[in-house]
Design an enzyme around this catalytic site. Structure first.
Site, short mmCIF file in Angstrom:
data_model
loop_
_atom_site.label_atom_id
_atom_site.label_comp_id
_atom_site.label_asym_id
_atom_site.label_seq_id
_atom_site.Cartn_x
_atom_site.Cartn_y
_atom_site.Cartn_z
N ASP A 1 -2.15 -6.03 -30.44
CA ASP A 1 -1.01 -6.25 -29.57
C ASP A 1 -0.31 -7.43 -30.65
OD1 ASP A 1 -3.12 -8.31 -29.07
OD2 ASP A 1 -1.75 -9.40 -27.82
N GLU B 1 -4.52 -10.16 -27.16
CA GLU B 1 -5.09 -11.56 -27.79
C GLU B 1 -3.86 -12.46 -27.40
OE1 GLU B 1 -4.92 -14.82 -30.63
OE2 GLU B 1 -3.31 -13.51 -30.24
N GLU B 2 -2.47 -12.15 -27.46
CA GLU B 2 -1.55 -13.12 -27.48
C GLU B 2 -1.21 -13.69 -25.98
OE1 GLU B 2 -0.17 -14.19 -30.16
OE2 GLU B 2 -0.08 -12.92 -31.58
ZN LIG Z 1 -2.44 -13.28 -33.91
#
Ligand SMILES: [Zn+2]
Length: 479
Positions: free
Chosen positions: A77, A144-145
């Protein structure tokens, strides 16, 4: 193909393909399916889980079949941001990738070099027939973000490797070997409203530098949310302040650069409050000199109102005091690593929704017990002011491993290639390595990556030369 003349060709070919598929956090189905198809087309062992994480396994190349396997890891992502006038729907359209031969960027949007370049390296490796490498276990996580949700949920029990190279750093020649753990703390206050008459006003705190709350917290920059509350707390010496709303910040992990509040003061108190706001600003300019020089607070009146719904004076004061009493910024520095922040927090978001005000803080520490104590402290303070305090998005830190074979190997390869030492660093920010380390007993991890500027923004750009250097380095390490 905009990037077809760039080297390494295979890496940029896959990078451009990835950029053509929308893959902002929370919108990862298409990119995840693309990775599954990539693996299936090449008869590689692939799994996709409910979170859309993808694991691809590949045997070692000729002569490397029996070598110890290695995990290569990144996230699929990206932070999808665009300029207000960019004619693109990032949930549906591919990026307009472009290059001048030196850098790669996307027209009007973020590029997602973070972390598309990791995915491109992995695909280029898996696709090549002639790059020597041990058996590979490629782990590409999701979201992740927005909170490392993919890494938190992923099942790694089927992996054989005990060595993991995370490719989610943005500086060539820097090896990350430890990071902070974190959590998000929410304080919610229910504040009754009453009908208030007086002069309706507004303050706007602006022009602060802001920045990432992990990397930049040690710079001592101003926090717009806290400055807004402090400005009104100061004004209380002149008049009653009935808050209508207070808000600021865009993310818990970004230092807020702007905040505003609407409130009602005594009808004849305009001059007094204006003076008070001016004094607060003077104090702040002096306190933030050299750290956040452009701090500004504007004060506007919107005319007299009668019977406007506002928080009671008592509750307005309760809220303002809580915001000002909460600790913020650096709480402790590391004694082991010079210049490393050990524990910190950031009051990132302040919002008013009807009768509810929510305060959102991001807490970080490389010492788990310090993180827990700071959360306890916030809970105690919040509850003393009548707030309901809850915690989410906890992720563990990644402890420094004093005997890392992987690090020693990669440092020696780096020396051989470049004739100098890499920078081996601990950071006060989160990486997935902490969560992944918890899932594999004795996992040996390191984080690397090519030079990127201004990630998570529309000015994000990836250095072509550096992407090539890190590719060569990665291949040399695997060989
Ligand atoms: Zn990253």
């Amino acid at each position: 193909m905009a990037l077809e003349n760039l080297q390494p060709a295979s890496v940029f070919k896959f990078f451009e393909e990835i950029c053509s598929i929308p893959h902002g956090s929370g919108n990862v189905d298409m990119i995840s399916d693309y990775l599954v198809k990539f693996a299936s087309d090449r008869n590689l062992d692939v799994t996709q889980d409910a979170e859309k994480n993808v694991i691809i396994k590949a045997p070692g190349s000729k002569g490397y079949e029996d070598k110890e396997p290695v995990i290569l890891q990144g996230h699929m992502d990206m932070v999808a941001v665009k300029e207000p006038d960019a004619d693109i729907d990032m949930t549906r359209d591919g990026l307009k990738v472009t290059t001048d031969g030196e850098y790669v960027w996307a027209e009007g949007t973020s590029l997602g070099g973070d972390d598309g370049i990791a995915v491109a390296y992995c695909l280029a490796l898996l696709d090549s027939g002639d790059i020597p490498h041990p058996p590979l276990e490629v782990v590409i996580t999701t979201n992740e973000e927005t909170g490392m949700y993919g890494a938190a949920a992923i099942d790694l029990s089927g992996l054989k490797s005990r060595k993991l190279i995370n490719i989610d750093n943005e500086e060539e020649g820097v090896f990350i070997v430890s990071c902070a753990g974190g959590a998000r703390v929410y304080s919610e206050l229910e504040l009754p409203r009453e009908k208030v008459s007086g002069l309706k006003c507004r303050i706007l705190v602006r022009d602060l530098l802001g920045g990432h709350s992990g990397e930049m917290i040690k710079c001592g920059r101003g926090n717009a949310n806290i400055i807004a509350a402090r400005t009104l707390l100061d004004a209380l010496s002149q008049t009653g302040v009935n808050l209508i709303s207070i808000k600021g910040g865009v993310a818990d992990n970004a230092i807020p650069s702007m905040a505003s509040a609407e409130f009602i003061i005594g009808a004849d108190k305009e001059d007094d409050v204006k003076k008070s706001v001016g004094t607060t600003l003077e104090h702040l300019k002096a306190e933030l000199e050299g750290k956040d020089d452009n701090v500004d607070i504007s004060f506007e009146t919107e005319g007299e109102v009668s019977d406007e719904e506002a928080f009671t004076l008592y509750d307005s004061v309760r809220l303002l005091k809580l915001i000002c009493v909460y600790p913020d910024g650096v709480q402790a520095m590391s004694a082991q690593v010079e210049g490393l922040v050990e524990t910190s927090l950031n009051l990132g978001i302040l919002k008013t929704d009807g009768n509810k005000v929510t305060i959102e803080q991001s807490v970080r520490s490389s010492v788990e017990s310090s993180k827990a104590f700071l959360i306890d402290k916030l809970t105690c303070i919040g509850e003393a002011f009548g707030a309901k305090v809850s915690v989410s998005g906890r992720y563990p830190g990644w402890k420094y491993n004093s005997k890392s074979e992987l690090r020693e190997h990669m440092v020696s390869v780096y020396r051989k290639l470049y004739g100098k030492d890499p920078k081996v660093m601990a950071i006060h920010a989160g990486l997935e390595c902490g969560l992944l380390s918890e899932k594999i007993e004795g996992l040996d991890c390191i984080s690397i990556g090519p030079d990127m500027d201004d990630i998570h923004s529309t000015s994000e750009r990836l250095s072509v030369k550096s992407a090539a250097n890190v590719w060569d380095f990665l291949k040399a390490c695997l060989e």
